[in-house]
Design a protein around this motif. Sequence first.
Motif, short mmCIF file in Angstrom:
data_model
loop_
_atom_site.label_atom_id
_atom_site.label_comp_id
_atom_site.label_asym_id
_atom_site.label_seq_id
_atom_site.Cartn_x
_atom_site.Cartn_y
_atom_site.Cartn_z
N SER A 113 0.84 -1.20 0.00
CA SER A 113 0.00 0.00 0.00
C SER A 113 0.87 1.24 0.00
O SER A 113 1.83 1.35 0.77
CB SER A 113 -0.88 0.04 1.26
OG SER A 113 -1.68 -1.10 1.37
N GLU A 134 -2.17 7.56 -2.06
CA GLU A 134 -2.58 7.92 -3.41
C GLU A 134 -1.72 9.03 -4.00
O GLU A 134 -1.31 8.98 -5.16
CB GLU A 134 -4.05 8.35 -3.40
CG GLU A 134 -4.59 8.78 -4.75
CD GLU A 134 -6.04 9.22 -4.68
OE1 GLU A 134 -6.56 9.70 -5.70
OE2 GLU A 134 -6.65 9.08 -3.60
N GLU A 149 1.32 9.79 -3.58
CA GLU A 149 2.72 9.46 -3.84
C GLU A 149 2.92 8.65 -5.11
O GLU A 149 4.06 8.39 -5.50
CB GLU A 149 3.31 8.68 -2.66
CG GLU A 149 3.43 9.49 -1.38
CD GLU A 149 4.14 8.70 -0.29
OE1 GLU A 149 4.78 7.67 -0.61
OE2 GLU A 149 4.07 9.12 0.88
N TYR A 150 1.84 8.23 -5.74
CA TYR A 150 1.96 7.27 -6.85
C TYR A 150 2.86 7.79 -7.97
O TYR A 150 3.76 7.08 -8.44
CB TYR A 150 0.58 6.92 -7.39
CG TYR A 150 0.62 5.90 -8.51
CD1 TYR A 150 0.70 4.54 -8.22
CD2 TYR A 150 0.59 6.30 -9.84
CE1 TYR A 150 0.75 3.60 -9.23
CE2 TYR A 150 0.63 5.36 -10.86
CZ TYR A 150 0.72 4.01 -10.56
OH TYR A 150 0.77 3.08 -11.56
N ALA A 191 -8.16 3.63 -8.57
CA ALA A 191 -6.82 3.39 -8.03
C ALA A 191 -5.90 2.81 -9.08
O ALA A 191 -6.29 1.95 -9.89
CB ALA A 191 -6.90 2.45 -6.83
N SER A 240 -2.04 0.92 -9.90
CA SER A 240 -0.97 0.09 -9.34
C SER A 240 0.15 -0.03 -10.36
O SER A 240 -0.09 -0.08 -11.57
CB SER A 240 -1.48 -1.31 -8.99
OG SER A 240 -2.27 -1.33 -7.83
N GLN A 281 -2.22 2.29 -4.99
CA GLN A 281 -2.84 3.39 -4.26
C GLN A 281 -3.88 2.85 -3.29
O GLN A 281 -4.81 2.15 -3.68
CB GLN A 281 -3.50 4.36 -5.23
CG GLN A 281 -2.53 5.15 -6.09
CD GLN A 281 -3.26 6.06 -7.07
OE1 GLN A 281 -4.19 5.63 -7.74
NE2 GLN A 281 -2.84 7.33 -7.15
N GLN A 282 -3.71 3.20 -2.02
CA GLN A 282 -4.63 2.78 -0.96
C GLN A 282 -4.84 3.94 -0.01
O GLN A 282 -4.09 4.92 -0.01
CB GLN A 282 -4.06 1.59 -0.19
CG GLN A 282 -3.88 0.33 -1.02
CD GLN A 282 -5.18 -0.35 -1.38
OE1 GLN A 282 -5.98 -0.67 -0.50
NE2 GLN A 282 -5.41 -0.57 -2.67
N ASP A 283 -5.86 3.83 0.82
CA ASP A 283 -6.16 4.86 1.80
C ASP A 283 -5.28 4.66 3.03
O ASP A 283 -5.71 4.14 4.06
CB ASP A 283 -7.64 4.81 2.18
CG ASP A 283 -8.03 5.93 3.13
OD1 ASP A 283 -7.26 6.91 3.25
OD2 ASP A 283 -9.10 5.81 3.77
#
Length: 227
Positions: free
Chosen positions: A67, A70, A72-73, A94, A96, A111-113
Motif C-alpha cells: 500500500s 494515493e 505518492e503514486y 486506483a 498500481s 494506491q490505498q487509503d
Amino acid sequence: MLTGLSWLALEAKYLDRARSFYEGTLDLTPLERGDGELAFEAGETDLVLRRPDGVPRGGLHTHYAFSIPEAEYDDWWDRLSEDYDLEEAQFGPASSLYLYDPDGNCVELGQQDVAGPGIDGIFEVVLEVEDLERAESFYADLGFETVDTGSDRNRVRMNGPMALELWEPHLGIADARGGVHVDLGFETSEPTAALEAVSGRVQRVDHVDDERVVVRDPDGHFLTFTT
C-alpha cells in the motif's frame, strides 16, 4: 477470526541483493532478525526474507501488493521507471505499478487509503493452489469472504485481514504467478479456534499451544495463527 497479517515471508537466494532492493530501492526500514533472515517493516506487517536453508523456506515467485498513499503514486512511478520496466493497471479510481524483485517476486505498489509516507502495509497476497474450490472453502472457514471470481474461472479473490487471491497456475498482470510454499503469519485472539475451524483439512500441524499454532494448508502454504 483472523484480525491482521503479521508477516509475509519470501525466499531470497542472496540476502545482500535482497536488502539492496527492499531497503535501498523501496525505502523499507530493516528490523532485527536472526542469521539467515532479513525483515523489514511494511506498515503493520513485517516482510521477511529468508535463505532457503530450512523449513519454512518462504514463498517463491510470489505476487503481493504494498500500500502507498494515493498522492505518492506519480513520484514512485517516476523514480522506479528510471531503472525498471514497469507495468501499470487500473482498478476503478486506483492505480498500481508492478516490478520484480531480485528473486522473481512480482511486487505491486498500489494506491490505498493509507497515511504513509512511503510503503504502509501489504494489502494483497496471491497463493497458487491446485484445486480452487478446495482452497476457497478452506479459507472461507478461516473467515475470508469471496468478493470476485475471475472470468476464466482460474482465480478467486477473498477479503479478510488483507485481500487473498487464490490462483490455479496461470500468468496474471505483469506475468505474475501465485506463490508456492508461502509463509503467512496471522494475528488472532484464539489461535486454537482457527485450528479447529480447519483441522480436518490441513496437510500437517507443526505446532500447537495457546499462543501460536502452525499448520500447512492443503497446498503446502505455511500458516501461523498467533496472538
